[in-house]
Each structure stands twice: as C-alpha cells, then as structure tokens.
Design a protein around this motif. Structure first.
Motif, PDB file in Angstrom:
ATOM      1  N   GLY A 154      19.339  62.183  24.751  1.00  0.00           N
ATOM      2  CA  GLY A 154      19.393  60.734  24.699  1.00  0.00           C
ATOM      3  C   GLY A 154      20.082  60.079  25.876  1.00  0.00           C
ATOM      4  O   GLY A 154      20.034  58.851  26.009  1.00  0.00           O
ATOM      5  N   LYS A 155      20.706  60.859  26.761  1.00  0.00           N
ATOM      6  CA  LYS A 155      21.391  60.287  27.916  1.00  0.00           C
ATOM      7  C   LYS A 155      20.392  59.781  28.949  1.00  0.00           C
ATOM      8  O   LYS A 155      19.192  60.049  28.882  1.00  0.00           O
ATOM      9  CB  LYS A 155      22.326  61.334  28.534  1.00  0.00           C
ATOM     10  CG  LYS A 155      23.510  61.689  27.643  1.00  0.00           C
ATOM     11  CD  LYS A 155      24.287  62.866  28.205  1.00  0.00           C
ATOM     12  CE  LYS A 155      24.883  62.569  29.563  1.00  0.00           C
ATOM     13  NZ  LYS A 155      25.690  63.704  30.070  1.00  0.00           N
ATOM     14  N   SER A 156      20.923  59.052  29.937  1.00  0.00           N
ATOM     15  CA  SER A 156      20.060  58.432  30.948  1.00  0.00           C
ATOM     16  C   SER A 156      19.335  59.458  31.801  1.00  0.00           C
ATOM     17  O   SER A 156      18.177  59.255  32.177  1.00  0.00           O
ATOM     18  CB  SER A 156      20.891  57.506  31.848  1.00  0.00           C
ATOM     19  OG  SER A 156      21.938  58.230  32.492  1.00  0.00           O
ATOM     20  N   ASP A 157      20.004  60.575  32.127  1.00  0.00           N
ATOM     21  CA  ASP A 157      19.327  61.579  32.946  1.00  0.00           C
ATOM     22  C   ASP A 157      18.194  62.254  32.160  1.00  0.00           C
ATOM     23  O   ASP A 157      17.164  62.632  32.736  1.00  0.00           O
ATOM     24  CB  ASP A 157      20.315  62.623  33.467  1.00  0.00           C
ATOM     25  CG  ASP A 157      21.117  63.272  32.343  1.00  0.00           C
ATOM     26  OD1 ASP A 157      21.029  62.805  31.191  1.00  0.00           O
ATOM     27  OD2 ASP A 157      21.834  64.246  32.625  1.00  0.00           O
ATOM     28  N   GLY A 158      18.390  62.392  30.837  1.00  0.00           N
ATOM     29  CA  GLY A 158      17.307  62.910  30.017  1.00  0.00           C
ATOM     30  C   GLY A 158      16.133  61.949  29.970  1.00  0.00           C
ATOM     31  O   GLY A 158      14.968  62.365  30.032  1.00  0.00           O
ATOM     32  N   ASP A 159      16.427  60.651  29.878  1.00  0.00           N
ATOM     33  CA  ASP A 159      15.363  59.654  29.882  1.00  0.00           C
ATOM     34  C   ASP A 159      14.612  59.680  31.196  1.00  0.00           C
ATOM     35  O   ASP A 159      13.373  59.590  31.236  1.00  0.00           O
ATOM     36  CB  ASP A 159      15.977  58.275  29.631  1.00  0.00           C
ATOM     37  CG  ASP A 159      14.922  57.180  29.511  1.00  0.00           C
ATOM     38  OD1 ASP A 159      13.746  57.525  29.290  1.00  0.00           O
ATOM     39  OD2 ASP A 159      15.277  55.997  29.635  1.00  0.00           O
ATOM     40  N   ALA A 160      15.353  59.802  32.312  1.00  0.00           N
ATOM     41  CA  ALA A 160      14.704  59.841  33.628  1.00  0.00           C
ATOM     42  C   ALA A 160      13.827  61.076  33.786  1.00  0.00           C
ATOM     43  O   ALA A 160      12.748  61.016  34.376  1.00  0.00           O
ATOM     44  CB  ALA A 160      15.770  59.804  34.727  1.00  0.00           C
ATOM     45  N   TRP A 161      14.272  62.217  33.229  1.00  0.00           N
ATOM     46  CA  TRP A 161      13.491  63.448  33.370  1.00  0.00           C
ATOM     47  C   TRP A 161      12.175  63.364  32.588  1.00  0.00           C
ATOM     48  O   TRP A 161      11.119  63.688  33.112  1.00  0.00           O
ATOM     49  CB  TRP A 161      14.318  64.637  32.901  1.00  0.00           C
ATOM     50  CG  TRP A 161      13.539  65.910  32.830  1.00  0.00           C
ATOM     51  CD1 TRP A 161      13.084  66.553  31.718  1.00  0.00           C
ATOM     52  CD2 TRP A 161      13.089  66.695  33.942  1.00  0.00           C
ATOM     53  NE1 TRP A 161      12.391  67.697  32.063  1.00  0.00           N
ATOM     54  CE2 TRP A 161      12.381  67.801  33.413  1.00  0.00           C
ATOM     55  CE3 TRP A 161      13.221  66.580  35.333  1.00  0.00           C
ATOM     56  CZ2 TRP A 161      11.802  68.774  34.224  1.00  0.00           C
ATOM     57  CZ3 TRP A 161      12.647  67.543  36.140  1.00  0.00           C
ATOM     58  CH2 TRP A 161      11.956  68.621  35.582  1.00  0.00           C
TER      59      TRP A 161
END
Length: 206
Positions: free
Chosen positions: A193-200
């Motif tokens: 749920g973090k931003s880097d996960g969203d970006a990936w």
C-alpha cells in the motif's frame, strides 16, 4: 583638413577620440546602454529569483515508473512465499488429523459408539475440506508473488485483499497457529500500500 604624412614621426597625427555631437568619442565602438543586455549573450535570471528545479518524472526519477522492483515490494513478495509455505504445512497437519480420525473409526472399541461415529464422519469431511482450502490459499499466495514482476494494479489490489483476509483469519478462528500469518499478512498489506508499491504496479507494462 590634412594631417601630414602618416609615416612622418613628427607629423601631426589625427586626433583620437574626439567627441561627436552626441557625446560618444569617435573611433571607439559604442557601448550598450546601462540596463540593456548585449546582443548575443544569454540573459541571466534576475537577482532574487532562483531558477526553478527540473521537474522530476513520475516514478522516483524513472521515466514512466521504476525499472527495478522496490525493496518493500520485494519484501512483501518473500512474505507471500513464506505464507504459502506455512499454508502447505497447515494443509499437511489437517490431512494427518483427518487420517487419524478415519483410522479411529475402525477401532473395535469405538464402533459401537454411535455418537463418536457420527462426529468422526462429520469431522473427517470438514478436516479434509479445510486441508484443501488451506492448500489452495497457499497456491494463491504463490501466484500473487510470482505476478509481482509483471502484474499491474489489479495484482496489487488482490494482494491487499488477500493480506487483509489472511490477517483476519489469523486472529479468528486460528488464533494460536495463525499469529504468524497475521503478522506477515499485515506487513504485506502495508508494503504494497505504500507509494513505491503504487508506483511499481502502476508503471507502464511493455
């Protein structure tokens, strides 16, 4: 008006720098007026107004998104594989329990116990069913972990739902044996749920 021979060192030389009617000495290039930049030179930014920093592209400096899986996503992927391993162990334990109950049904001392036979028949089917569900849940965890490399936002949402359900089941009804599942599932949901996960998971797929 003649100024004599130019080769004669004693001859009269033409005056240098006589002012013209506009106040500019003759024979010298005109200087640009104060406050006007010279032609051919780039203008400098005004004092007190710093240049704006370049706009960073989406995805932490990578055009179109990150090109390498972030550390948090990698950790969530490993945790999914750990959950899958625990699911396999749980399925094996359920299967062993079901086999033990089936064997007890053949015990001569318990054949005449109607209540035990009814309970054993019901428990055996339920335990084998739970073993199958536990195994399928582990297969789903492996599938999601494998899809982390090429999956999109749909895999991210499915993984978060998987983590939430796994965490709830770890609290109830499998309170003791499901504690590890709960901790791992919560971490998986947080990392995804973090931003880097969203970006990936939102990066363009090629």
């Amino acid at each position: 008006m003649s100024f004599g021979d130019p080769n004669n060192p004693y001859g009269q030389q033409p005056p240098q720098g006589q002012p013209n009617p506009y106040g500019q000495p003759q024979g010298q290039p005109q200087q640009p007026g104060y406050g006007y930049p010279q032609q051919g030179q780039p203008q400098q930014p005004g004092y007190g107004y710093p240049q704006a920093p370049p706009v960073q592209p989406y995805g932490g400096g990578f055009p179109g998104g990150p090109t390498e899986m972030p550390g948090g996503v990698k950790a969530a992927r490993v945790m999914l594989f750990v959950i899958a391993g625990l699911q396999v162990i749980g399925a094996v334990l359920f299967a062993i329990t079901g086999a033990a109950i089936s064997k007890a049904q053949d015990d001569p001392t318990l054949k005449d116990d109607v209540q035990f036979q009814d309970l054993a028949d019901f428990s055996t089917g339920a335990i084998y069913g739970l073993a199958l569900l536990v195994l399928l849940w582990g297969v789903l965890a492996v599938f999601l972990g494998v899809k982390f490399k090429s999956g999109g936002n749909g895999i991210r949402i499915t993984t978060m739902v998987f983590g939430i359900i796994t965490a709830i089941l770890g609290i109830y009804p499998f309170v003791i044996v499901g504690l590890a599942h709960t901790v791992l599932a919560i971490l998986v949901t947080v990392f995804i749920g973090k931003s880097d996960g969203d970006a990936w998971f939102s990066r363009p797929q090629h």
